[in-house]
Design a protein around this motif. Structure first.
Motif, PDB file in Angstrom:
ATOM      1  N   UNK A 180     -14.542  10.019  32.063  1.00 60.54           N
ATOM      2  CA  UNK A 180     -15.601   9.141  31.775  1.00 60.54           C
ATOM      3  C   UNK A 180     -15.440   8.103  32.524  1.00 60.54           C
ATOM      4  N   UNK A 181     -16.421   7.773  33.247  1.00 61.70           N
ATOM      5  CA  UNK A 181     -16.551   6.833  34.478  1.00 61.70           C
ATOM      6  C   UNK A 181     -17.734   5.808  33.782  1.00 61.70           C
ATOM      7  N   UNK A 182     -17.436   4.524  34.169  1.00 59.65           N
ATOM      8  CA  UNK A 182     -18.351   3.399  33.991  1.00 59.65           C
ATOM      9  C   UNK A 182     -18.603   2.548  35.432  1.00 59.65           C
ATOM     10  N   UNK A 183     -19.918   2.468  35.745  1.00 56.20           N
ATOM     11  CA  UNK A 183     -20.150   1.639  36.884  1.00 56.20           C
ATOM     12  C   UNK A 183     -21.205   0.882  36.482  1.00 56.20           C
ATOM     13  N   UNK A 184     -21.483  -0.434  37.580  1.00 51.11           N
ATOM     14  CA  UNK A 184     -22.614  -1.220  37.286  1.00 51.11           C
ATOM     15  C   UNK A 184     -23.541  -0.407  38.171  1.00 51.11           C
ATOM     16  N   UNK A 185     -25.056  -0.996  37.704  1.00 48.23           N
ATOM     17  CA  UNK A 185     -26.265  -0.311  38.065  1.00 48.23           C
ATOM     18  C   UNK A 185     -26.263  -0.864  39.747  1.00 48.23           C
ATOM     19  N   UNK A 186     -26.944  -0.065  40.376  1.00 47.73           N
ATOM     20  CA  UNK A 186     -26.796  -0.438  41.985  1.00 47.73           C
ATOM     21  C   UNK A 186     -27.475  -1.748  42.218  1.00 47.73           C
ATOM     22  N   UNK A 187     -28.719  -2.263  41.540  1.00 49.84           N
ATOM     23  CA  UNK A 187     -29.462  -3.274  41.616  1.00 49.84           C
ATOM     24  C   UNK A 187     -28.440  -4.616  41.450  1.00 49.84           C
ATOM     25  N   UNK A 188     -27.585  -4.537  40.730  1.00 52.04           N
ATOM     26  CA  UNK A 188     -26.509  -5.779  40.495  1.00 52.04           C
ATOM     27  C   UNK A 188     -25.615  -5.729  41.308  1.00 52.04           C
ATOM     28  N   UNK A 189     -24.855  -6.993  42.044  1.00 48.54           N
ATOM     29  CA  UNK A 189     -23.927  -6.846  43.034  1.00 48.54           C
ATOM     30  C   UNK A 189     -22.725  -5.988  42.832  1.00 48.54           C
ATOM     31  N   UNK A 190     -22.079  -5.776  41.695  1.00 44.50           N
ATOM     32  CA  UNK A 190     -21.153  -5.207  41.483  1.00 44.50           C
ATOM     33  C   UNK A 190     -21.322  -3.647  41.582  1.00 44.50           C
ATOM     34  N   UNK A 191     -22.607  -3.293  41.314  1.00 42.18           N
ATOM     35  CA  UNK A 191     -22.949  -1.882  41.438  1.00 42.18           C
ATOM     36  C   UNK A 191     -23.274  -1.694  43.154  1.00 42.18           C
ATOM     37  N   UNK A 192     -23.885  -2.482  43.802  1.00 45.08           N
ATOM     38  CA  UNK A 192     -24.128  -2.463  45.209  1.00 45.08           C
ATOM     39  C   UNK A 192     -22.720  -2.308  46.059  1.00 45.08           C
ATOM     40  N   UNK A 193     -21.832  -3.216  45.550  1.00 45.95           N
ATOM     41  CA  UNK A 193     -20.238  -3.222  46.088  1.00 45.95           C
ATOM     42  C   UNK A 193     -19.823  -1.587  45.946  1.00 45.95           C
TER      43      UNK A 193
END
Length: 253
Positions: free
Chosen positions: A137-150
Motif C-alpha cells: 500500500x503506497x501513498x503519494x502526493x498528487x502531481x500538481x502539488x510540489x511533493x508530487x512533482x518532486x
C-alpha cells in the motif's frame, strides 16, 4: 520602521539564495496578517508566527496551510492574504504571472524527499523500488502539488513506475496515512518525517538529490496589511528564521 522595511525590500529584491537579514527585533508593526503557506511549513511557521507576535506586540499572524497549488489558486481567485510561502517556484510563478506579487520572491529554504514508513516498518520497505510493488500500500502526493512533482522526478530518475494506492492533495495528508499505518510507505519531505516523531521512520534514497525543492516567499500586492507583511517576510529571511527552519530539517538556501 522605515529602515527595517527598506532592509526587507532589499532582501526581496534578490532571488535564488539570499543572504539572511540581520536578526530583527521588534519592527513596530501591528494588526493581523494572513499567511498562505505550504503544508510542509506548518510546524516551523507556527513557531515563527509566535516569535513574530512576541517581537511585535499588537500583531497577530493567521495561517492558511495547504498544498501550494491550492493556495496559488485561492490567491488568484481573490482570497485575502498578505504573504505567500510556496514549496516550489512553479506555484509561486502561478501567482506572480497574474500580478498578485509585485516584489521578487526570495528563496528562504530547501527541502528533499524521504521514504516514510510506519514505526517498525511492517511492510519491510527497503528502498524506492518497493514503490512499484502492487502488493504494498503506497501513498503519494498528487502531481500538481510540489511533493508530487518532486516524487515524479525521483521515480523518473530511478526508472521506476510507482503503483500508488492513494494520491493526496498535500504532504500532511500523505504523512497522516503513514502515521496511522494505513499505508506501507510514502514519499514525504524529510522535515515531515522529523515532525512526526516516533510515529514514522524515514529512509534516505540516492535519487532524492534529483528533486530538491526551493521554497520562495513574497508579500502579496493586495496585502491588507502591507507593512506587517513585509516585516514578516523579513523575519522569515532573518537569522532567527533560518535557525527555526534548519532545526525543523530544512536546508538553508
Amino acid at each position: 520602521m522605515r529602515r527595517v522595511l527598506a532592509v526587507a525590500a532589499l532582501v526581496l529584491a534578490g532571488c535564488g539564495s539570499p543572504t539572511p537579514a540581520a536578526t530583527p527585533t521588534g519592527t513596530g508593526v501591528t494588526g493581523e496578517i494572513t499567511v498562505f503557506a505550504a503544508a510542509s511549513l506548518t510546524e516551523s511557521f507556527k513557531k515563527l508566527g509566535a516569535e513574530f507576535e512576541a517581537a511585535n506586540p499588537g500583531s497577530k499572524v493567521t495561517f492558511n496551510f495547504a498544498g501550494s497549488s491550492a493556495l496559488a489558486q485561492q490567491i488568484n481567485q481573490g482570497a485575502p492574504a498578505d504573504v505567500f510561502a510556496s514549496a516550489a517556484p512553479a506555484n509561486m510563478k502561478q501567482v506572480t504571472d497574474t500580478g498578485a506579487v509585485t516584489a521578487t520572491p526570495a528563496t528562504f529554504a530547501k527541502n528533499t524527499l524521504q521514504i516514510a514508513v510506519p514505526k517498525g516498518n511492517p511492510g519491510k520497505i527497503s528502498g524506492l523500488a518497493d514503490f512499484a510493488k502492487a502488493d504494498l500500500k503506497i501513498a503519494l502526493c498528487a502531481e500538481q502539488v510540489p511533493c508530487g512533482a518532486a516524487s515524479k522526478k525521483v521515480f523518473e530518475a530511478a526508472k521506476i513506475t510507482a503503483a500508488p494506492d492513494t494520491l493526496e492533495q498535500d504532504v500532511k495528508a500523505v504523512l497522516t496515512k503513514v502515521s496511522l499505518g494505513e499505508v506501507d510507505a510514502a514519499l514525504v519531505y524529510r522535515t515531515d518525517v522529523k515532525s512526526a516523531g516516533d510515529k514514522v521512520e524515514g529512509k534516505d534514497f540516492a535519487e532524492a538529490g534529483k528533486a530538491v525543492n526551493d521554497y520562495p516567499i513574497a508579500p502579496l500586492a493586495k496585502a491588507p496589511n502591507a507593512a506587517a507583511a513585509k516585516a514578516f517576510v523579513d523575519y522569515v529571511l532573518s537569522e532567527k528564521g533560518v535557525k527555526v527552519l534548519t532545526e525543523a530539517g530544512f536546508a538553508a538556501p
